[in-house]
Design a protein around this motif. Structure first.
Motif, PDB file in Angstrom:
ATOM      1  N   SER A  87       0.853  -1.188   0.000  1.00 27.05           N
ATOM      2  CA  SER A  87       0.000   0.000   0.000  1.00 27.05           C
ATOM      3  C   SER A  87       0.888   1.236   0.000  1.00 27.05           C
ATOM      4  CB  SER A  87      -0.899   0.005   1.237  1.00 27.05           C
ATOM      5  OG  SER A  87      -0.108   0.200   2.402  1.00 27.05           O
ATOM      6  N   LEU A  88       0.293   2.376  -0.289  1.00 26.29           N
ATOM      7  CA  LEU A  88       1.084   3.600  -0.390  1.00 26.29           C
ATOM      8  C   LEU A  88       1.803   3.924   0.913  1.00 26.29           C
ATOM      9  CD1 LEU A  88       1.574   5.579  -2.701  1.00 26.29           C
ATOM     10  CD2 LEU A  88      -0.148   7.077  -1.678  1.00 26.29           C
ATOM     11  N   THR A  89       1.169   3.629   2.049  1.00 26.28           N
ATOM     12  CA  THR A  89       1.795   3.938   3.334  1.00 26.28           C
ATOM     13  C   THR A  89       2.973   3.021   3.632  1.00 26.28           C
ATOM     14  OG1 THR A  89       0.143   2.546   4.433  1.00 26.28           O
ATOM     15  CG2 THR A  89      -0.265   4.935   4.350  1.00 26.28           C
ATOM     16  N   ASP A  90       3.009   1.852   2.988  1.00 26.62           N
ATOM     17  CA  ASP A  90       4.103   0.903   3.211  1.00 26.62           C
ATOM     18  C   ASP A  90       5.154   0.938   2.111  1.00 26.62           C
ATOM     19  OD1 ASP A  90       2.898  -0.058   5.554  1.00 26.62           O
ATOM     20  OD2 ASP A  90       1.677  -1.487   4.425  1.00 26.62           O
ATOM     21  N   LEU A  91       4.927   1.736   1.079  1.00 23.90           N
ATOM     22  CA  LEU A  91       5.863   1.779  -0.040  1.00 23.90           C
ATOM     23  C   LEU A  91       7.138   2.508   0.359  1.00 23.90           C
ATOM     24  CD1 LEU A  91       6.059   1.201  -3.202  1.00 23.90           C
ATOM     25  CD2 LEU A  91       5.519   3.645  -3.445  1.00 23.90           C
ATOM     26  N   PRO A  92       8.304   1.872   0.196  1.00 19.46           N
ATOM     27  CA  PRO A  92       9.550   2.570   0.492  1.00 19.46           C
ATOM     28  C   PRO A  92       9.712   3.793  -0.407  1.00 19.46           C
ATOM     29  CG  PRO A  92       9.924   0.205   0.299  1.00 19.46           C
ATOM     30  CD  PRO A  92       8.525   0.462  -0.187  1.00 19.46           C
ATOM     31  N   GLU A  93      10.205   4.873   0.160  1.00 21.70           N
ATOM     32  CA  GLU A  93      10.386   6.095  -0.619  1.00 21.70           C
ATOM     33  C   GLU A  93      11.295   5.853  -1.818  1.00 21.70           C
ATOM     34  OE1 GLU A  93      11.796  10.737   0.120  1.00 21.70           O
ATOM     35  OE2 GLU A  93      11.351   9.417   1.817  1.00 21.70           O
ATOM     36  N   GLU A  94      12.275   4.982  -1.647  1.00 21.75           N
ATOM     37  CA  GLU A  94      13.186   4.662  -2.746  1.00 21.75           C
ATOM     38  C   GLU A  94      12.425   4.068  -3.933  1.00 21.75           C
ATOM     39  OE1 GLU A  94      17.087   1.810  -3.681  1.00 21.75           O
ATOM     40  OE2 GLU A  94      16.201   1.875  -1.680  1.00 21.75           O
ATOM     41  N   LEU A 127       9.258   6.783 -10.460  1.00 13.37           N
ATOM     42  CA  LEU A 127       9.075   8.127 -11.002  1.00 13.37           C
ATOM     43  C   LEU A 127      10.222   8.491 -11.945  1.00 13.37           C
ATOM     44  CD1 LEU A 127       7.201  10.637 -10.775  1.00 13.37           C
ATOM     45  CD2 LEU A 127       8.763  11.476  -9.010  1.00 13.37           C
ATOM     46  N   ASP A 128      11.440   8.192 -11.526  1.00 11.33           N
ATOM     47  CA  ASP A 128      12.620   8.562 -12.321  1.00 11.33           C
ATOM     48  C   ASP A 128      12.655   7.847 -13.664  1.00 11.33           C
ATOM     49  OD1 ASP A 128      13.430  10.201 -10.278  1.00 11.33           O
ATOM     50  OD2 ASP A 128      14.982   8.846  -9.521  1.00 11.33           O
ATOM     51  N   ILE A 129      12.356   6.552 -13.669  1.00 13.72           N
ATOM     52  CA  ILE A 129      12.482   5.772 -14.905  1.00 13.72           C
ATOM     53  C   ILE A 129      11.206   5.848 -15.742  1.00 13.72           C
ATOM     54  CG2 ILE A 129      12.806   3.450 -15.843  1.00 13.72           C
ATOM     55  CD1 ILE A 129      14.658   2.900 -13.452  1.00 13.72           C
ATOM     56  N   ASN A 130      10.065   5.628 -15.117  1.00  6.00           N
ATOM     57  CA  ASN A 130       8.826   5.550 -15.888  1.00  6.00           C
ATOM     58  C   ASN A 130       8.369   6.899 -16.428  1.00  6.00           C
ATOM     59  OD1 ASN A 130       8.940   2.919 -15.030  1.00  6.00           O
ATOM     60  ND2 ASN A 130       7.148   3.016 -13.721  1.00  6.00           N
ATOM     61  N   LEU A 131       8.504   7.949 -15.643  1.00  5.98           N
ATOM     62  CA  LEU A 131       7.990   9.256 -16.066  1.00  5.98           C
ATOM     63  C   LEU A 131       9.094  10.221 -16.492  1.00  5.98           C
ATOM     64  CD1 LEU A 131       5.695  11.180 -16.542  1.00  5.98           C
ATOM     65  CD2 LEU A 131       5.715  11.751 -14.093  1.00  5.98           C
ATOM     66  N   THR A 132      10.064  10.462 -15.609  1.00  8.88           N
ATOM     67  CA  THR A 132      11.147  11.368 -16.004  1.00  8.88           C
ATOM     68  C   THR A 132      11.896  10.796 -17.202  1.00  8.88           C
ATOM     69  OG1 THR A 132      11.390  12.181 -13.741  1.00  8.88           O
ATOM     70  CG2 THR A 132      13.240  12.545 -15.235  1.00  8.88           C
ATOM     71  N   GLY A 133      12.069   9.482 -17.230  1.00 11.19           N
ATOM     72  CA  GLY A 133      12.728   8.853 -18.375  1.00 11.19           C
ATOM     73  C   GLY A 133      11.974   9.095 -19.663  1.00 11.19           C
ATOM     74  N   ALA A 134      10.642   9.029 -19.617  1.00  8.97           N
ATOM     75  CA  ALA A 134       9.840   9.298 -20.814  1.00  8.97           C
ATOM     76  C   ALA A 134       9.981  10.751 -21.245  1.00  8.97           C
ATOM     77  CB  ALA A 134       8.377   8.957 -20.544  1.00  8.97           C
ATOM     78  N   GLY A 172      -2.438  -1.701  -4.224  1.00  6.69           N
ATOM     79  CA  GLY A 172      -1.059  -2.148  -4.015  1.00  6.69           C
ATOM     80  C   GLY A 172      -0.068  -1.653  -5.034  1.00  6.69           C
ATOM     81  N   ILE A 173      -0.523  -0.932  -6.052  1.00  6.95           N
ATOM     82  CA  ILE A 173       0.417  -0.450  -7.081  1.00  6.95           C
ATOM     83  C   ILE A 173       0.110   1.005  -7.446  1.00  6.95           C
ATOM     84  CG2 ILE A 173       0.964  -2.702  -8.066  1.00  6.95           C
ATOM     85  CD1 ILE A 173      -1.081  -2.160 -10.241  1.00  6.95           C
ATOM     86  N   ALA A 174      -0.268   1.786  -6.446  1.00 10.16           N
ATOM     87  CA  ALA A 174      -0.670   3.168  -6.695  1.00 10.16           C
ATOM     88  C   ALA A 174       0.450   3.986  -7.333  1.00 10.16           C
ATOM     89  CB  ALA A 174      -1.123   3.822  -5.393  1.00 10.16           C
ATOM     90  N   ALA A 175       1.677   3.798  -6.867  1.00 14.65           N
ATOM     91  CA  ALA A 175       2.788   4.592  -7.403  1.00 14.65           C
ATOM     92  C   ALA A 175       3.046   4.259  -8.862  1.00 14.65           C
ATOM     93  CB  ALA A 175       4.045   4.359  -6.569  1.00 14.65           C
TER      94      ALA A 175
END
Length: 256
Positions: free
Chosen positions: A102-109, A115-122, A157-160
């Motif tokens: 869940s989002l509250t359990d997702l490691p910040e890393e 974000l870096d690969i999927n979006l910034t990379g695009a 479970g895959i919000a990010a």
């Protein structure tokens, strides 16, 4: 069977081309006559893709690149132009998945990695590719790989991951409108579950995934990488000359 050569004499750059959808896309472009530049972070699988293309009589070049690094993606664009003379098509497929929490359990890393690969990379890839393509009389075509999970599907479970892929779809539409006057067509393909390890949920087996798909998708199965590649090639080809800013969903009817 009709053999098509829609990309003869053209050069295609495919990121994340060492396996899965990216490799299938690279092989499909080569089969239709394109010179193919395959990019990714690990050299060995890229070399395997190049070997498959060359053994089938095609031409390919491997370039090691991290799409989250602007210098790397620019180097891949430059390599395509230097080696083959142009950059006519680009497919931004590189991506990572960090799910099962869940989002509250997702490691910040894990958030930042996606974000870096999927979006910034695009974004970085689009920027470098458009800058080159708009200098060419023939312009070019770009296809981003998004996901049906980012637009239409529930995403526990895959919000990010879903957020990054939804952003890729929106980025595609905005960029398409920004640059159609430059002669560059930009579209996206949003696959659903595909026959790769990335579509397996944490702890899920292939048999378990098959059972899930029998109820999740009207088609009753996962899509093949070749089916996704066919959608990509359509959008990149002159067959789709008036298709701009679309997001083509390939998911067996799961979001219908």
């Amino acid at each position: 069977m009709t053999i098509r050569h829609r990309f003869t004499g053209r050069t295609a750059l495919v990121t994340g081309a060492g396996s899965g959808i990216g490799r299938a896309v690279a092989l499909a472009f080569a089969a239709e006559g394109a010179n193919v530049v395959v990019a990714g972070r690990r050299r060995e699988p890229l070399d395997e893709t190049v070997d498959l293309i060359e053994r089938a009589g095609g031409k390919a070049l491997a370039v090691t690149a991290d799409v989250s690094a602007a210098a790397d993606i620019q180097a891949a664009v430059d390599a395509a132009v230097e080696h083959f003379g142009s950059l006519d098509v680009a497919v931004n497929n590189a991506g990572v998945f960090r799910g099962g929490a869940s989002l509250t359990d997702l490691p910040e890393e894990d958030w930042h990695t996606q974000l870096d690969i999927n979006l910034t990379g695009a974004f970085l890839a689009l920027r470098a590719q458009v800058r080159r393509m708009r200098t060419q009389p023939s312009g070019g075509a770009i296809v981003n790989i998004a996901s049906n999970i980012g637009v239409h599907r529930r995403a526990p479970g895959i919000a990010a991951y879903a957020a990054t892929k939804a952003a890729v779809s929106v980025l595609t539409r905005g960029a398409a409108l920004d640059h159609i006057a430059d002669g560059v067509r930009i579209n996206a393909v949003s696959p659903g579950p595909v026959d790769t390890s990335m579509s397996l949920r944490p702890g899920e087996t292939e048999a378990g995934r098959a059972e899930r798909m029998r109820t999740d998708a009207p088609l009753g199965r996962v899509s093949t990488v070749e089916e996704v590649a066919a959608a990509v090639l359509y959008l990149a080809s002159d067959d789709a000359a008036s298709t701009v800013g679309t997001d083509l969903v390939v998911d067996g009817g799961a979001t219908a």
